[in-house]
Write a protein that holds these residues in place. Sequence first.
Motif, PDB file in Angstrom:
ATOM      1  N   ARG A 218       0.829  -1.215   0.000  1.00 43.62           N
ATOM      2  CA  ARG A 218       0.000   0.000   0.000  1.00 43.62           C
ATOM      3  C   ARG A 218       0.860   1.261   0.000  1.00 43.62           C
ATOM      4  N   GLU A 219       1.957   1.205   0.741  1.00 47.15           N
ATOM      5  CA  GLU A 219       2.847   2.360   0.803  1.00 47.15           C
ATOM      6  C   GLU A 219       3.410   2.661  -0.591  1.00 47.15           C
ATOM      7  N   ASN A 220       3.831   1.631  -1.299  1.00 48.42           N
ATOM      8  CA  ASN A 220       4.350   1.826  -2.666  1.00 48.42           C
ATOM      9  C   ASN A 220       3.262   2.361  -3.590  1.00 48.42           C
ATOM     10  N   LYS A 221       2.050   1.824  -3.439  1.00 47.56           N
ATOM     11  CA  LYS A 221       0.931   2.285  -4.262  1.00 47.56           C
ATOM     12  C   LYS A 221       0.657   3.764  -3.987  1.00 47.56           C
ATOM     13  N   LEU A 222       0.663   4.136  -2.712  1.00 50.60           N
ATOM     14  CA  LEU A 222       0.413   5.534  -2.355  1.00 50.60           C
ATOM     15  C   LEU A 222       1.536   6.451  -2.848  1.00 50.60           C
ATOM     16  N   ARG A 223       2.763   5.962  -2.814  1.00 45.44           N
ATOM     17  CA  ARG A 223       3.874   6.772  -3.340  1.00 45.44           C
ATOM     18  C   ARG A 223       3.676   7.056  -4.825  1.00 45.44           C
TER      19      ARG A 223
ATOM     20  N   SER B 103       3.070  10.606  -6.400  1.00 43.95           N
ATOM     21  CA  SER B 103       3.874  11.125  -7.518  1.00 43.95           C
ATOM     22  C   SER B 103       2.969  11.571  -8.656  1.00 43.95           C
ATOM     23  N   SER B 104       1.960  10.736  -8.928  1.00 43.14           N
ATOM     24  CA  SER B 104       1.016  11.066  -9.998  1.00 43.14           C
ATOM     25  C   SER B 104       0.258  12.346  -9.651  1.00 43.14           C
ATOM     26  N   LEU B 105      -0.148  12.473  -8.402  1.00 45.41           N
ATOM     27  CA  LEU B 105      -0.875  13.665  -7.959  1.00 45.41           C
ATOM     28  C   LEU B 105       0.028  14.904  -8.062  1.00 45.41           C
ATOM     29  N   ASN B 106       1.266  14.743  -7.631  1.00 44.57           N
ATOM     30  CA  ASN B 106       2.191  15.878  -7.743  1.00 44.57           C
ATOM     31  C   ASN B 106       2.397  16.286  -9.201  1.00 44.57           C
ATOM     32  N   ALA B 107       2.473  15.295 -10.072  1.00 44.74           N
ATOM     33  CA  ALA B 107       2.621  15.604 -11.503  1.00 44.74           C
ATOM     34  C   ALA B 107       1.386  16.345 -12.004  1.00 44.74           C
ATOM     35  N   LYS B 108       0.190  15.893 -11.596  1.00 41.68           N
ATOM     36  CA  LYS B 108      -1.061  16.566 -12.012  1.00 41.68           C
ATOM     37  C   LYS B 108      -1.102  18.000 -11.481  1.00 41.68           C
ATOM     38  N   ILE B 109      -0.662  18.164 -10.223  1.00 40.82           N
ATOM     39  CA  ILE B 109      -0.658  19.504  -9.629  1.00 40.82           C
ATOM     40  C   ILE B 109       0.273  20.418 -10.429  1.00 40.82           C
TER      41      ILE B 109
ATOM     42  N   ASP C 249      -8.504  20.606  -5.315  1.00 38.54           N
ATOM     43  CA  ASP C 249      -9.160  20.178  -4.067  1.00 38.54           C
ATOM     44  C   ASP C 249      -9.723  18.766  -4.210  1.00 38.54           C
ATOM     45  N   ARG C 250     -10.340  18.468  -5.331  1.00 41.26           N
ATOM     46  CA  ARG C 250     -10.927  17.147  -5.573  1.00 41.26           C
ATOM     47  C   ARG C 250      -9.844  16.054  -5.543  1.00 41.26           C
ATOM     48  N   GLU C 251      -8.732  16.302  -6.187  1.00 43.96           N
ATOM     49  CA  GLU C 251      -7.635  15.332  -6.213  1.00 43.96           C
ATOM     50  C   GLU C 251      -7.015  15.164  -4.815  1.00 43.96           C
ATOM     51  N   THR C 252      -6.905  16.256  -4.088  1.00 43.20           N
ATOM     52  CA  THR C 252      -6.341  16.198  -2.737  1.00 43.20           C
ATOM     53  C   THR C 252      -7.254  15.377  -1.830  1.00 43.20           C
TER      54      THR C 252
ATOM     55  N   LYS D 136      -9.337  13.052  -2.722  1.00 40.73           N
ATOM     56  CA  LYS D 136      -9.233  11.654  -3.159  1.00 40.73           C
ATOM     57  C   LYS D 136      -8.011  10.996  -2.534  1.00 40.73           C
ATOM     58  N   PHE D 137      -6.905  11.720  -2.536  1.00 44.23           N
ATOM     59  CA  PHE D 137      -5.658  11.205  -1.954  1.00 44.23           C
ATOM     60  C   PHE D 137      -5.813  11.027  -0.438  1.00 44.23           C
ATOM     61  N   GLU D 138      -6.443  12.018   0.228  1.00 47.46           N
ATOM     62  CA  GLU D 138      -6.640  11.928   1.682  1.00 47.46           C
ATOM     63  C   GLU D 138      -7.533  10.745   2.055  1.00 47.46           C
ATOM     64  N   SER D 139      -8.560  10.466   1.286  1.00 45.36           N
ATOM     65  CA  SER D 139      -9.446   9.329   1.596  1.00 45.36           C
ATOM     66  C   SER D 139      -8.688   8.010   1.461  1.00 45.36           C
ATOM     67  N   GLN D 140      -7.768   7.951   0.513  1.00 42.11           N
ATOM     68  CA  GLN D 140      -6.959   6.742   0.364  1.00 42.11           C
ATOM     69  C   GLN D 140      -5.999   6.595   1.543  1.00 42.11           C
ATOM     70  N   MET D 141      -5.525   7.707   2.062  1.00 42.17           N
ATOM     71  CA  MET D 141      -4.606   7.676   3.193  1.00 42.17           C
ATOM     72  C   MET D 141      -5.298   7.160   4.456  1.00 42.17           C
ATOM     73  N   LYS D 142      -6.606   7.386   4.612  1.00 48.99           N
ATOM     74  CA  LYS D 142      -7.337   6.924   5.787  1.00 48.99           C
ATOM     75  C   LYS D 142      -7.399   5.400   5.850  1.00 48.99           C
ATOM     76  N   ASP D 143      -7.366   4.752   4.699  1.00 47.02           N
ATOM     77  CA  ASP D 143      -7.444   3.294   4.648  1.00 47.02           C
ATOM     78  C   ASP D 143      -6.124   2.615   4.998  1.00 47.02           C
ATOM     79  N   CYS D 144      -5.079   3.406   5.116  1.00 42.10           N
ATOM     80  CA  CYS D 144      -3.751   2.826   5.356  1.00 42.10           C
ATOM     81  C   CYS D 144      -3.646   2.347   6.799  1.00 42.10           C
ATOM     82  N   LEU D 145      -3.129   1.144   6.983  1.00 48.07           N
ATOM     83  CA  LEU D 145      -2.933   0.552   8.317  1.00 48.07           C
ATOM     84  C   LEU D 145      -1.596   1.006   8.874  1.00 48.07           C
ATOM     85  N   LEU D 146      -1.644   1.582  10.078  1.00 45.13           N
ATOM     86  CA  LEU D 146      -0.415   2.003  10.730  1.00 45.13           C
ATOM     87  C   LEU D 146       0.220   0.787  11.375  1.00 45.13           C
ATOM     88  N   TYR D 147       1.486   0.583  11.126  1.00 45.04           N
ATOM     89  CA  TYR D 147       2.176  -0.596  11.648  1.00 45.04           C
ATOM     90  C   TYR D 147       3.586  -0.201  11.994  1.00 45.04           C
ATOM     91  N   THR D 148       4.012  -0.540  13.188  1.00 44.30           N
ATOM     92  CA  THR D 148       5.402  -0.302  13.551  1.00 44.30           C
ATOM     93  C   THR D 148       5.989  -1.598  14.048  1.00 44.30           C
TER      94      THR D 148
END
Length: 173
Positions: free
Chosen positions: A105-110, A114-120, A134-137, A139-151
């Motif tokens: 997931r981390e690689n997918k989000l990276r 990157s794609s979002l930064n390119a679009k921006i 705002d719409r793209e941001t 979308k990115f934030e909603s995907q970040m909420k699904d990420c599992l925090l693991y240490t």
Amino acid sequence: FFFFKQKTAYEMLRSLVGSEMCIRDSQSTEQINFLQEKHGELENFIKEMEMEMQAKIQRIADLQEMLHSTEQEASRIHNEQHNYQDKIKQYERKFENLEKELYSRENKLRLENSSLNAKIQEMEAGGQSAEILDRETKKFESQMKDCLLYTSDAADDLLCVDLGGRRIIKKKK
């Protein structure tokens, strides 16, 4: 030659008379009393020994029962330990799978970042509206909420980690 017949002890005792007879009888009575006294002491000693043996036999039976109970408890603890080891292995496998999923997931989000930064950069270069940004941001934030925090630190301490991988801190009394 004259031969004298030697008298037997029985014949000699029969011939005792008077004071000799009293001396003989009193010695026999003293010996009988002494023997009876020693016999009584011996009987008491034997009874004491029998009681001690019964107590020791009971103690051995109690110790055997304790040993049996201890062996059963040791067997139960061994089985529990084996079950806990199996559970630990299961949790280790789950954490390995979660770690792999996290990296994926981390690689997918990276890539998406990157794609979002390119679009921006394209939008900024092309002068597109902030609405798309705002719409793209979002979308990115909603995907970040699904990420599992693991240490890995938290994963090492299985008893102090909740299901989200967060460390549980216990307050001291």
